[in-house]
Design a protein around this motif. Structure first.
Motif, short mmCIF file in Angstrom:
data_model
loop_
_atom_site.label_atom_id
_atom_site.label_comp_id
_atom_site.label_asym_id
_atom_site.label_seq_id
_atom_site.Cartn_x
_atom_site.Cartn_y
_atom_site.Cartn_z
N LEU A 82 103.60 39.15 -18.15
CA LEU A 82 103.08 38.31 -17.07
C LEU A 82 103.50 38.79 -15.68
N VAL A 83 104.77 39.17 -15.54
CA VAL A 83 105.30 39.50 -14.22
C VAL A 83 104.58 40.69 -13.58
N PRO A 84 104.40 41.82 -14.28
CA PRO A 84 103.71 42.96 -13.65
C PRO A 84 102.28 42.65 -13.22
N ARG A 85 101.66 41.69 -13.89
CA ARG A 85 100.27 41.34 -13.56
C ARG A 85 100.18 40.24 -12.51
N GLY A 86 101.33 39.72 -12.08
CA GLY A 86 101.34 38.65 -11.09
C GLY A 86 100.95 37.31 -11.67
N TRP A 87 101.06 37.14 -12.98
CA TRP A 87 100.62 35.91 -13.65
C TRP A 87 101.76 34.93 -13.91
N ARG A 88 102.99 35.33 -13.65
CA ARG A 88 104.13 34.48 -14.01
C ARG A 88 104.07 33.08 -13.39
N PRO A 89 103.65 32.92 -12.11
CA PRO A 89 103.57 31.56 -11.55
C PRO A 89 102.56 30.67 -12.27
N ARG A 90 101.59 31.26 -12.97
CA ARG A 90 100.57 30.48 -13.68
C ARG A 90 100.84 30.42 -15.18
N LYS A 91 102.05 30.73 -15.59
CA LYS A 91 102.38 30.69 -17.02
C LYS A 91 101.99 29.33 -17.60
N GLY A 92 101.20 29.35 -18.66
CA GLY A 92 100.67 28.12 -19.24
C GLY A 92 99.19 27.95 -18.97
N ALA A 93 98.63 28.73 -18.02
CA ALA A 93 97.18 28.70 -17.76
C ALA A 93 96.46 29.44 -18.90
N PRO A 94 95.16 29.26 -19.03
CA PRO A 94 94.45 29.84 -20.18
C PRO A 94 94.63 31.34 -20.37
N HIS A 95 94.67 32.10 -19.26
CA HIS A 95 94.73 33.55 -19.38
C HIS A 95 96.12 34.07 -19.72
N THR A 96 97.10 33.19 -19.88
CA THR A 96 98.47 33.61 -20.18
C THR A 96 98.83 33.42 -21.66
N PHE A 97 97.81 33.28 -22.51
CA PHE A 97 98.03 33.13 -23.95
C PHE A 97 97.35 34.24 -24.72
N ASP A 98 97.94 34.57 -25.85
CA ASP A 98 97.38 35.56 -26.77
C ASP A 98 96.42 34.84 -27.72
N VAL A 99 95.19 34.64 -27.28
CA VAL A 99 94.21 33.90 -28.07
C VAL A 99 93.90 34.64 -29.37
N GLY A 100 93.80 35.96 -29.29
CA GLY A 100 93.52 36.74 -30.48
C GLY A 100 94.63 36.64 -31.52
N GLY A 101 95.87 36.65 -31.07
CA GLY A 101 97.00 36.51 -32.00
C GLY A 101 97.01 35.15 -32.66
N TYR A 102 96.72 34.12 -31.88
CA TYR A 102 96.65 32.76 -32.43
C TYR A 102 95.51 32.66 -33.45
N ALA A 103 94.34 33.22 -33.11
CA ALA A 103 93.20 33.18 -34.03
C ALA A 103 93.51 33.93 -35.32
N SER A 104 94.19 35.06 -35.22
CA SER A 104 94.56 35.81 -36.42
C SER A 104 95.47 35.00 -37.33
N ALA A 105 96.42 34.29 -36.72
CA ALA A 105 97.31 33.44 -37.52
C ALA A 105 96.51 32.34 -38.21
N LEU A 106 95.56 31.75 -37.50
CA LEU A 106 94.73 30.70 -38.10
C LEU A 106 93.94 31.24 -39.29
N ARG A 107 93.40 32.44 -39.15
CA ARG A 107 92.62 33.00 -40.26
C ARG A 107 93.52 33.25 -41.48
N ARG A 108 94.71 33.75 -41.25
CA ARG A 108 95.64 33.95 -42.36
C ARG A 108 96.01 32.62 -43.00
N ILE A 109 96.23 31.63 -42.18
CA ILE A 109 96.61 30.31 -42.69
C ILE A 109 95.47 29.71 -43.51
N ARG A 110 94.26 29.86 -43.03
CA ARG A 110 93.11 29.32 -43.74
C ARG A 110 92.87 30.07 -45.06
N ALA A 111 93.09 31.37 -45.05
CA ALA A 111 92.90 32.15 -46.28
C ALA A 111 93.90 31.75 -47.36
#
Length: 237
Positions: free
Chosen positions: A96-125
């Motif tokens: 976050l820090v190198p991209r200047g996103w640290r002050p917005r930590k918690g905003a939509p673009h500061t999450f690993d959506v793909g990683g979360y989705a992958s975990a959901l798929r594994r959980i569902r399987a």
């Protein structure tokens, strides 16, 4: 676009096809919601698994509701339910820090959506000995990898996070992975006070607290309520 209670939302089916589904959200108090989900759990057979997504603004009470629900369901059916907090998929400050996103930590673009989705798929399987998922440590501001173990006998996954119902890409790709959705709604004045209270314990100055509120927390709260798709259930707190 019609009223939010009746507008058409697009849901992708498991086979990848799209269909239109007209929704009207059912409203609950917290206690009534927990009782409702308890009845749903009874209908999930051994070996079956469903996922409930609970979205809401920062400090709306979604984490507390999810924890209460998890505790209650495991009380009546031990080992039946597990938590999957979206916060575990925060990007680390080293990203976050190198991209200047640290002050917005918690905003939509500061999450690993793909990683979360992958975990959901594994959980569902549900075809592994277990699935390990991260938990966010708010005091250290870091995600702890493998902090939650989801066993194969778990029948209901309770996932909570601000952006689970967000209509902006890439978040809608998550909708097919949820069996049920809920949105926690809270009076705006209550949200403001709760968000303020969260920072008081960190020995911040008033200026620092206002910067947190106006620069991140409250804009995030507005976005949740303006851009979340209509859920199956609304929880009033």
């Amino acid at each position: 676009m019609g009223p939010p209670e009746t507008r058409l939302t697009i849901l992708a089916q498991a086979e990848g096809r799209a269909r239109y589904h007209r929704r009207m959200s059912q409203e609950f108090t917290t206690d009534a919601f927990i009782a409702h989900v308890e009845s749903l759990l009874e209908a999930i057979p051994d070996g079956g698994r469903q996922v409930i997504a609970i979205a809401g603004a920062p400090a709306s009470g979604k984490s507390t509701i999810a924890s209460r629900l998890n505790e209650r369901l495991n009380e009546v059916a031990p080992g039946s339910t597990a938590l999957l907090p979206m916060d575990g998929y925060h990007f680390d400050d080293e990203m976050l820090v190198p991209r200047g996103w640290r002050p917005r930590k918690g905003a939509p673009h500061t999450f690993d959506v793909g990683g979360y989705a992958s975990a959901l798929r594994r959980i569902r399987a549900n075809d592994e000995p277990f699935v390990a998922v991260p938990r966010f440590d708010r005091d250290l501001e870091i995600a702890r990898a493998g902090a939650i173990i989801i066993e194969p006998t778990v029948r209901l996954i309770v996932s909570e996070g601000n952006w689970l119902l967000l209509q902006d890409e890439p978040w809608p790709t998550l909708l097919p992975l949820f069996d049920h959705t809920a949105l926690v709604k809270t009076e705006w004045e209550t949200l403001e006070q709760r968000n303020r209270d969260r920072w008081v314990g960190y020995d911040y100055t008033e200026e620092m607290i206002l910067e947190k509120l106006e620069g991140n927390d409250l804009p995030n709260a507005r976005l949740v309520y303006e851009r979340s798709t209509e859920p199956d259930w609304i929880i009033r707190t």
